[in-house]
Design a protein around this motif. Structure first.
Motif, PDB file in Angstrom:
ATOM      1  N   ASP A 280     -18.778  42.592  33.555  1.00  0.00           N
ATOM      2  CA  ASP A 280     -17.564  43.067  34.173  1.00  0.00           C
ATOM      3  C   ASP A 280     -16.904  42.290  35.223  1.00  0.00           C
ATOM      4  O   ASP A 280     -17.487  41.525  36.009  1.00  0.00           O
ATOM      5  CB  ASP A 280     -18.553  44.231  35.413  1.00  0.00           C
ATOM      6  N   SER A 281     -15.774  42.108  34.862  1.00  0.00           N
ATOM      7  CA  SER A 281     -14.938  40.836  35.557  1.00  0.00           C
ATOM      8  C   SER A 281     -14.211  41.342  36.839  1.00  0.00           C
ATOM      9  O   SER A 281     -13.899  40.324  37.545  1.00  0.00           O
ATOM     10  CB  SER A 281     -13.864  40.389  34.486  1.00  0.00           C
ATOM     11  N   SER A 282     -14.304  42.477  37.084  1.00  0.00           N
ATOM     12  CA  SER A 282     -13.644  42.924  38.307  1.00  0.00           C
ATOM     13  C   SER A 282     -14.647  43.020  39.351  1.00  0.00           C
ATOM     14  O   SER A 282     -14.241  42.660  40.625  1.00  0.00           O
ATOM     15  CB  SER A 282     -13.018  44.431  38.412  1.00  0.00           C
ATOM     16  N   GLY A 283     -16.119  43.555  39.488  1.00  0.00           N
ATOM     17  CA  GLY A 283     -16.770  43.818  40.684  1.00  0.00           C
ATOM     18  C   GLY A 283     -16.322  45.272  41.139  1.00  0.00           C
ATOM     19  O   GLY A 283     -16.679  46.232  40.646  1.00  0.00           O
ATOM     20  N   GLU A 284     -16.212  45.217  42.210  1.00  0.00           N
ATOM     21  CA  GLU A 284     -15.834  46.228  42.982  1.00  0.00           C
ATOM     22  C   GLU A 284     -14.324  46.764  42.414  1.00  0.00           C
ATOM     23  O   GLU A 284     -13.516  46.342  41.803  1.00  0.00           O
ATOM     24  CB  GLU A 284     -15.308  46.103  44.677  1.00  0.00           C
ATOM     25  N   SER A 285     -14.404  48.356  42.417  1.00  0.00           N
ATOM     26  CA  SER A 285     -13.316  48.994  41.527  1.00  0.00           C
ATOM     27  C   SER A 285     -12.150  48.339  42.099  1.00  0.00           C
ATOM     28  O   SER A 285     -11.899  48.397  43.161  1.00  0.00           O
ATOM     29  CB  SER A 285     -13.548  50.385  41.981  1.00  0.00           C
TER      30      SER A 285
END
Length: 500
Positions: free
Chosen positions: A156-161
């Motif tokens: 997951d490259s984003s982390g928090e939405s």
């Protein structure tokens, strides 16, 4: 040239086409639309840009392994085949999210434990030490999807939405999600050519998202950090370049107006607009839509009135009747877009829409309708060259008719299914070398998967949307000389748009 790899962008139901267009514009290749997701390929720079620049993505995933999983032992063995020292550095924490649609794996938590065990055991065997698990704030986030026996493991490259931009400091009841707001605006085709009006602006989300689109400002500029900044191969110089590059930003020579009858909403919207540094182009005032007068300049209205669901109103249908009356008498020569939930609300508007677009707002199956307003009679309007419905809108409406025959307008998504869940179970993955990206098309398979989902699916990725939007963001916008992502971050000087 850096080799491209497979990526997945998650979004809301109904925004897939808009997201695909955004991805194409930033240079993504092999763009393939799925259900609540878009698959594409790109290099590291594109992955950074996708997180930083996309308005309608919830998160960006990077698949790192596809395999067949017939049993828990298969999951364990396949995960151990990866060299995890490439992904999880010494002293780093990680977490695993699982989404499972399989008769073999009925509990997604069990899959989560097997993946964690495989990773931890590998580190213990090789180094004698084990990485720690962190659910709240991990350094590395992993996601595994299993559809029958097809498993995909992702970083997951984003982390928090990504919908959590960072500018929303306060909110009113039932605030509109930032990604949905941006998607609505992009659907209208508006890019800042006219004034923009939201006569029921609430906490101002549509106003700020409209300003970002009009000025082509990347929504990621407000965020504190992205998950990829903690990856071992993070390229600080490359991301600094992307972050500080404002060459694509543009001037906006019109105005964005927000109104609300509730003074608390007006104060909240103004607070958020100031936090975004956009007070020069956004004006928010207290006003009742029933007193709305024709604007001096050509304008577009985009609004999300109360539905009588999460926000109650004394006379719901009367409110929508008033909306129709104001549009008819005071908005000639312009167009208005209204998002709502109940068919009787739209009927109360009393105007014929040019187009109806199915769109989910959280778990509510809504419609986003366009109203082309004109003065005088329709025949005279057309004789003068006016267009109520474009050819593309006619084609769109024709395709939506088939969709509407098979749905109940007021149906809610099952409680176990979040709108923003990426439905990777509807998408067949191939190796990048195959250059094949296709989703399944069998009706029976769709029905079977839906039944399995209803029998007891774990929420998995569904945790992003319903987090408390009332939590105040402690980070101030662009603290000059401050820290970002745990390292000294060279910010662009005075990236406060009010000072430009």
């Amino acid at each position: 040239m850096e080799q491209e790899f497979e990526l997945i962008a998650k979004t809301f139901m109904g925004l897939e086409n808009v997201l695909a267009q955004e991805l194409t514009q930033i240079g993504a290749n092999n763009v393939q639309i799925g259900r609540r997701m878009v698959s594409f390929t790109g290099n590291k720079e594109l992955m950074y840009r996708a997180n930083f620049q996309l308005h309608t993505a919830i998160r960006i995933l990077k698949p790192i392994r596809h395999f067949k999983a017939h049993s828990a032992e298969d999951v364990y063995e396949e995960v151990q085949k990866l060299d995890w020292s490439k992904y999880i550095g010494e002293g780093k924490t990680f977490s695993v999210d699982s989404v499972v649609y399989s008769d073999e794996f009925r509990n997604s938590r069990f899959v989560t434990y097997k993946v964690k065990d495989a990773i931890v055991d590998q580190f213990r065997e090789r180094t004698g030490n084990r990485p720690n698990i962190s659910v709240a704030n991990p350094d590395i986030k992993l996601s595994i999807h299993i559809a029958e026996d097809d498993a995909t493991l992702c970083l997951d490259s984003s982390g928090e939405s990504l919908h959590r931009r960072g500018y929303r400091q306060e909110s009113v009841e039932a605030p509109l999600n930032e990604v949905l707001a941006a998607g609505m605006i992009l659907m209208t085709g508006w890019k800042g050519e006219t004034d923009f009006i939201d006569p029921m602006c609430g906490s101002g989300t549509l106003l700020v998202e409209a300003a970002l689109i009009a000025r082509n400002i990347s929504p990621g500029v407000f965020r504190k950090e992205f998950a990829f900044e903690k990856w071992p191969d993070f390229d600080q110089e490359l991301f600094d370049h992307i972050y500080n590059d404002d060459s694509q930003e543009r001037e906006f020579n019109h105005k964005i107006y927000g109104y609300d009858i509730d003074m608390k909403a007006v104060n909240t919207a103004n607070f958020n607009v100031r936090a975004a540094g956009l007070t020069q182009i956004i004006e928010v005032k207290q006003a009742d839509f029933k007193d709305f007068k024709k604007p001096a300049n050509k304008s577009i209205i985009v609004t999300n009135p109360p539905y009588g669901e999460r926000i109650s109103t004394p006379n719901l249908l009367g409110t929508y009747k008033m909306i129709g009356e104001r549009l008819k008498h005071e908005f000639g020569g312009n167009e208005a877009w209204v998002l709502s939930y109940k068919e009787e609300c739209f009927e109360s508007i009393g105007l014929k829409p040019s187009i109806k677009i199915p769109l989910y707002n959280g778990s509510l199956e809504c419609e986003f309708r366009k109203y082309t307003m004109f003065d005088g009679k329709l025949k005279e309007f057309r004789e003068d060259g006016g267009i109520v419905k474009t050819e593309s809108e006619k084609r769109e409406m024709a395709s939506k008719h088939r969709f509407k025959q098979n749905r109940d307008f007021k149906r809610r998504i099952d409680d176990m299914e979040s709108n923003q869940d990426d439905d990777i179970r509807t998408f067949r993955f191939h190796s990048f070398e195959d250059k094949l990206f296709s989703k399944y098309s069998g009706k029976k398979e769709r029905r079977d998967n839906d039944r399995k989902e209803r029998r007891g699916r774990d929420k998995g990725f569904a945790s992003d949307y319903n987090k408390d939007d009332n939590v105040k963001m402690r980070q101030k916008r662009f603290e000059k000389g401050g820290k970002r992502g745990g390292s000294s971050y060279p910010r662009k000087k005075n990236r406060n748009y009010d000072n430009e």
